[in-house]
Scaffold this motif. Structure first.
Motif, PDB file in Angstrom:
ATOM      1  N   LEU A 156      -2.681 -10.865   9.149  1.00  0.00           N
ATOM      2  CA  LEU A 156      -1.451 -10.116   9.410  1.00  0.00           C
ATOM      3  C   LEU A 156      -0.846 -10.472  10.766  1.00  0.00           C
ATOM      4  O   LEU A 156       0.360 -10.667  10.889  1.00  0.00           O
ATOM      5  CB  LEU A 156      -1.733  -8.609   9.377  1.00  0.00           C
ATOM      6  N   VAL A 157      -1.697 -10.557  11.771  1.00  0.00           N
ATOM      7  CA  VAL A 157      -1.213 -10.815  13.128  1.00  0.00           C
ATOM      8  C   VAL A 157      -0.698 -12.240  13.269  1.00  0.00           C
ATOM      9  O   VAL A 157       0.314 -12.474  13.932  1.00  0.00           O
ATOM     10  CB  VAL A 157      -2.331 -10.527  14.155  1.00  0.00           C
ATOM     11  N   LEU A 158      -1.363 -13.174  12.649  1.00  0.00           N
ATOM     12  CA  LEU A 158      -0.958 -14.574  12.766  1.00  0.00           C
ATOM     13  C   LEU A 158       0.175 -14.939  11.808  1.00  0.00           C
ATOM     14  O   LEU A 158       0.823 -15.958  11.986  1.00  0.00           O
ATOM     15  CB  LEU A 158      -2.160 -15.492  12.535  1.00  0.00           C
ATOM     16  N   ARG A 185       7.147  -9.400   9.612  1.00  0.00           N
ATOM     17  CA  ARG A 185       7.890  -8.545   8.683  1.00  0.00           C
ATOM     18  C   ARG A 185       7.001  -7.979   7.576  1.00  0.00           C
ATOM     19  O   ARG A 185       7.378  -7.060   6.885  1.00  0.00           O
ATOM     20  CB  ARG A 185       9.066  -9.294   8.100  1.00  0.00           C
ATOM     21  N   LYS A 186       5.811  -8.547   7.401  1.00  0.00           N
ATOM     22  CA  LYS A 186       4.895  -8.058   6.372  1.00  0.00           C
ATOM     23  C   LYS A 186       4.107  -6.829   6.811  1.00  0.00           C
ATOM     24  O   LYS A 186       3.533  -6.136   6.001  1.00  0.00           O
ATOM     25  CB  LYS A 186       3.904  -9.153   5.975  1.00  0.00           C
ATOM     26  N   ILE A 187       4.068  -6.552   8.096  1.00  0.00           N
ATOM     27  CA  ILE A 187       3.274  -5.431   8.606  1.00  0.00           C
ATOM     28  C   ILE A 187       4.042  -4.133   8.407  1.00  0.00           C
ATOM     29  O   ILE A 187       5.210  -4.036   8.784  1.00  0.00           O
ATOM     30  CB  ILE A 187       2.920  -5.650  10.095  1.00  0.00           C
ATOM     31  N   LYS A 188       3.356  -3.129   7.824  1.00  0.00           N
ATOM     32  CA  LYS A 188       3.960  -1.821   7.574  1.00  0.00           C
ATOM     33  C   LYS A 188       3.068  -0.729   8.166  1.00  0.00           C
ATOM     34  O   LYS A 188       2.303  -0.090   7.444  1.00  0.00           O
ATOM     35  CB  LYS A 188       4.125  -1.603   6.078  1.00  0.00           C
ATOM     36  N   PRO A 189       3.144  -0.507   9.487  1.00  0.00           N
ATOM     37  CA  PRO A 189       2.306   0.529  10.098  1.00  0.00           C
ATOM     38  C   PRO A 189       2.778   1.929   9.701  1.00  0.00           C
ATOM     39  O   PRO A 189       3.970   2.160   9.509  1.00  0.00           O
ATOM     40  CB  PRO A 189       2.472   0.288  11.595  1.00  0.00           C
ATOM     41  N   ALA A 190       1.819   2.848   9.595  1.00  0.00           N
ATOM     42  CA  ALA A 190       2.157   4.228   9.231  1.00  0.00           C
ATOM     43  C   ALA A 190       0.988   5.150   9.555  1.00  0.00           C
ATOM     44  O   ALA A 190      -0.154   4.692   9.729  1.00  0.00           O
ATOM     45  CB  ALA A 190       2.489   4.309   7.749  1.00  0.00           C
ATOM     46  N   PHE A 191       1.285   6.429   9.608  1.00  0.00           N
ATOM     47  CA  PHE A 191       0.253   7.452   9.759  1.00  0.00           C
ATOM     48  C   PHE A 191      -0.029   8.075   8.398  1.00  0.00           C
ATOM     49  O   PHE A 191       0.893   8.287   7.612  1.00  0.00           O
ATOM     50  CB  PHE A 191       0.699   8.546  10.737  1.00  0.00           C
ATOM     51  N   VAL A 192      -1.296   8.356   8.153  1.00  0.00           N
ATOM     52  CA  VAL A 192      -1.722   8.964   6.891  1.00  0.00           C
ATOM     53  C   VAL A 192      -2.599  10.160   7.225  1.00  0.00           C
ATOM     54  O   VAL A 192      -3.463  10.075   8.101  1.00  0.00           O
ATOM     55  CB  VAL A 192      -2.525   7.947   6.034  1.00  0.00           C
ATOM     56  N   GLU A 193      -2.382  11.261   6.538  1.00  0.00           N
ATOM     57  CA  GLU A 193      -3.241  12.437   6.695  1.00  0.00           C
ATOM     58  C   GLU A 193      -4.283  12.427   5.587  1.00  0.00           C
ATOM     59  O   GLU A 193      -3.950  12.392   4.408  1.00  0.00           O
ATOM     60  CB  GLU A 193      -2.417  13.717   6.646  1.00  0.00           C
TER      61      GLU A 193
END
Length: 167
Positions: free
Chosen positions: A83-85, A89-97
């Protein structure tokens, strides 16, 4: 006066004494007594801050669980490296409970540490009632899938391995 009051955590006291002897690298009666005294004092001062560790019910399953966690950490490292390399645009960060069934503070801490050790996820907080774990996920495809995977892969085995109450 109970023994538990004056010797709150005998196993930890013994472990600290052994660590002391290994650190000084000069086994002698004096170092043994000093290490035992310091270990006892530390455990006496920290007795109110120590978690109650639930009784281990299935030690072999714990070994399998630890190997699975190590494998998951390795696989997650490879996934995060891709993902980092790769294109950002492919990275989708989010918070999940994540709702928690575990009621034991020690096991909640273990689970939070496991999730934070796995690259791509970080446990960000625990609700005041200890019923919900807030988790930051680096690449979220489906929140429900992440919750289901954490509950089945990490939480359920901990509940099976240790004797603890379920909330």
């Amino acid at each position: 006066m109970s023994l538990k009051r004056w010797l709150p955590h005998p196993i930890f006291t013994l472990m600290l004494t052994v660590i002391w002897l290994l650190l000084v690298n000069q086994p002698s009666v004096g170092h043994l007594l000093l290490g035992a005294f310091l270990s006892w004092g530390i455990m006496l001062l920290c007795r109110d801050f120590m978690f109650e560790v639930p009784r281990l019910r299935k030690p072999l399953k714990l070994c399998r669980y630890l190997l699975m966690v190590l494998w998951d950490i390795l696989v997650a490292n490879i996934h995060v490296a891709r993902l980092v390399l790769g294109p950002t645009r492919k990275i989708k960060p989010a918070f999940v409970e994540v709702p928690m069934l575990i009621d034991n503070e020690f096991l909640l801490a273990v689970l939070a540490c496991i999730l934070s050790l796995t690259p791509g996820t970080v446990s960000s907080g625990l609700s005041a009632d200890h019923k919900t774990l807030l988790l930051h996920v680096l690449d979220l495809a489906d929140g429900d899938d992440v919750v289901a995977q954490i509950k089945s892969r990490y939480e359920a085995p901990l509940l099976e391995i240790f004797e603890c109450s379920i909330s």
